[in-house]
Design an enzyme around this catalytic site. Structure first.
Site, PDB file in Angstrom:
ATOM      1  N   HIS A  71       0.834  -1.213   0.000  1.00 51.17           N
ATOM      2  CA  HIS A  71       0.000   0.000   0.000  1.00 51.17           C
ATOM      3  C   HIS A  71       0.867   1.261   0.000  1.00 51.17           C
ATOM      4  CE1 HIS A  71      -3.994  -1.762   0.132  1.00 51.17           C
ATOM      5  NE2 HIS A  71      -3.430  -2.736   0.825  1.00 51.17           N
ATOM      6  N   ASP A 115       2.295  -4.059  -9.517  1.00 53.00           N
ATOM      7  CA  ASP A 115       2.203  -5.400 -10.103  1.00 53.00           C
ATOM      8  C   ASP A 115       2.730  -5.431 -11.533  1.00 53.00           C
ATOM      9  OD1 ASP A 115       0.907  -5.786  -7.724  1.00 53.00           O
ATOM     10  OD2 ASP A 115      -1.090  -5.652  -8.588  1.00 53.00           O
TER      11      ASP A 115
HETATM   12  C1  GLA Z   1      -2.582  -4.627  -5.129  1.00 50.54           C
HETATM   13  C2  GLA Z   1      -2.465  -3.540  -6.180  1.00 50.54           C
HETATM   14  C3  GLA Z   1      -1.092  -2.872  -6.134  1.00 50.54           C
HETATM   15  C4  GLA Z   1      -0.729  -2.440  -4.723  1.00 50.54           C
HETATM   16  C5  GLA Z   1      -0.983  -3.570  -3.714  1.00 50.54           C
HETATM   17  C6  GLA Z   1      -0.808  -3.112  -2.291  1.00 50.54           C
HETATM   18  O1  GLA Z   1      -1.725  -5.676  -5.421  1.00 50.54           O
HETATM   19  O2  GLA Z   1      -2.680  -4.092  -7.447  1.00 50.54           O
HETATM   20  O3  GLA Z   1      -1.075  -1.789  -7.019  1.00 50.54           O
HETATM   21  O4  GLA Z   1      -1.411  -1.276  -4.355  1.00 50.54           O
HETATM   22  O5  GLA Z   1      -2.288  -4.095  -3.857  1.00 50.54           O
HETATM   23  O6  GLA Z   1       0.525  -2.856  -2.031  1.00 50.54           O
END
Ligand code: GLA
Length: 339
Positions: free
Chosen positions: A18, A151
């Site tokens: 986050h 990601d």
């Molecule tokens: C998900 C979202 C990412 C990131 C994480 C928390 O995986 O796709 O962009 O915000 O949560 O770190």
């Protein structure tokens, strides 16, 4: 007949959760499991998509894909964002990543679709940071999940043998050694599928972070200082404290990995989890039970991973610890590529 295969890996985020949409720091690695898309010649101007794992199909006009819901939004969004020229294609999708388990199946799918469509159309791959942004737009605008860039960058920039430290402000990416020796990293599904779409806890946290920045007059929580936290009302103060301390933990984890101090890495994973649970309110009982089970089984550290509110738990097991039956060992793998 032109036929290309593209692979988009999933990812594990070691620490830095986050923080991406707060322009902070993350420490992910691409894993050796992911999504494969095979593109072969199809009817001119059309895309046909076959989702083998779901037993479902889709078809749309490449020149003007109409929006759709669920998995169909991905290929339509990628085709629309890539724009012409795209050759008519049959896109076959299959994968080795569980959905909604926090291993980033969405980004893996976006990246594999983009590389397959580009490759099949004989187009050059764009700059990978641009490609990550393109895939992220698809997720935000077509799929409807307001996720950050973590990601997609992890899938596109993973290093064969290590993790990468990503600075989400300038997108600087630094390789970090991940020498585990006899230690192991595993993920365990909590059994609760997480949800990142509109109205989810994830969306609510993003809105809270934006509100905290408005109140403090700063561009992103990356800039929050200790003295600012006390000026924020509850629960925004706790959200900001999480980001402040999680960023510091990313660099502490980089240091621990450079010193090969895996016990210290474990302690940082535990601290990250406690913060996500107590300050960010992103845990759920099933995730807590999974973390407790891993710790009771001897994990040096265990934490919820990804968006939270369900999904997978990441655990670091010291040499000799038993790998639970439902645990999936995860190792770094190469970044997204044409096969
Ligand atoms: C998900 C979202 C990412 C990131 C994480 C928390 O995986 O796709 O962009 O915000 O949560 O770190």
């Amino acid at each position: 007949m032109t036929r290309v295969r593209a692979f988009g890996p999933g990812r594990v985020n070691l620490i830095g959760e986050h923080t991406d949409y707060n322009e902070g720091l993350c420490l992910p690695f691409a894993i050796d499991r992911g999504i494969t898309v095979t593109a072969s010649d199809g009817p001119q101007g059309r895309a046909e998509v076959v989702a083998h794992d779901l037993g479902e199909r889709d078809a749309f006009d490449l020149a003007a894909p109409a929006p759709a819901t669920g998995w169909r939004a991905f290929a339509r969004g990628i085709a629309a964002e890539l724009g012409p020229p795209l050759r008519g294609a049959v896109l076959e999708v299959s994968g080795t990543l569980p959905q909604g388990a926090g291993l980033s199946s969405s980004a893996a799918l976006e990246v594999a679709l983009a590389l397959a469509l580009l490759g099949h159309s004989g187009r050059e791959e764009p700059d990978r940071r641009e490609l990550a942004r393109l895939c992220s737009r698809v997720e935000n605008e077509w799929v409807g999940a307001q996720t950050g860039l973590l990601d997609q960058l992890a899938s596109l920039f993973g290093a064969q043998d290590g993790a990468i430290r990503i600075d989400m402000r300038d997108l600087a990416i630094t390789p970090v050694p991940l020498e585990l020796g006899d230690w192991r990293l595993v993920t365990v599904d909590s059994g609760v599928q997480h949800e990142l779409a509109a109205g989810s806890g994830y969306d609510e946290r993003r809105a809270e972070c934006e509100r905290a920045c408005e109140l403090l007059g700063i561009p992103a929580l990356r800039d929050v200082r200790e003295e600012d936290v006390a000026r924020l009302p509850e629960p925004l103060d706790r959200r900001a404290r999480h980001v402040l301390e999680e960023d510091a933990r990313v660099d502490a984890a980089v240091g621990a990995l450079e010193r090969r101090d895996l016990a210290e890495l474990g302690a940082l994973l535990d601290a990250s989890h406690a913060s996500l649970r107590d300050l960010y309110d992103a845990s759920v009982p099933e995730v807590e039970r999974t973390v407790e089970r891993m710790k009771a089984g001897g994990a040096a550290g265990a934490r919820m991973m990804g968006g939270g509110f369900g999904g997978s738990v990441l655990a670091l097991l010291p040499p000799g610890a038993t790998v639970p039956d439902d645990a999936v060992p995860v190792a770094p793998g190469p970044p997204a590529r044409l096969l």
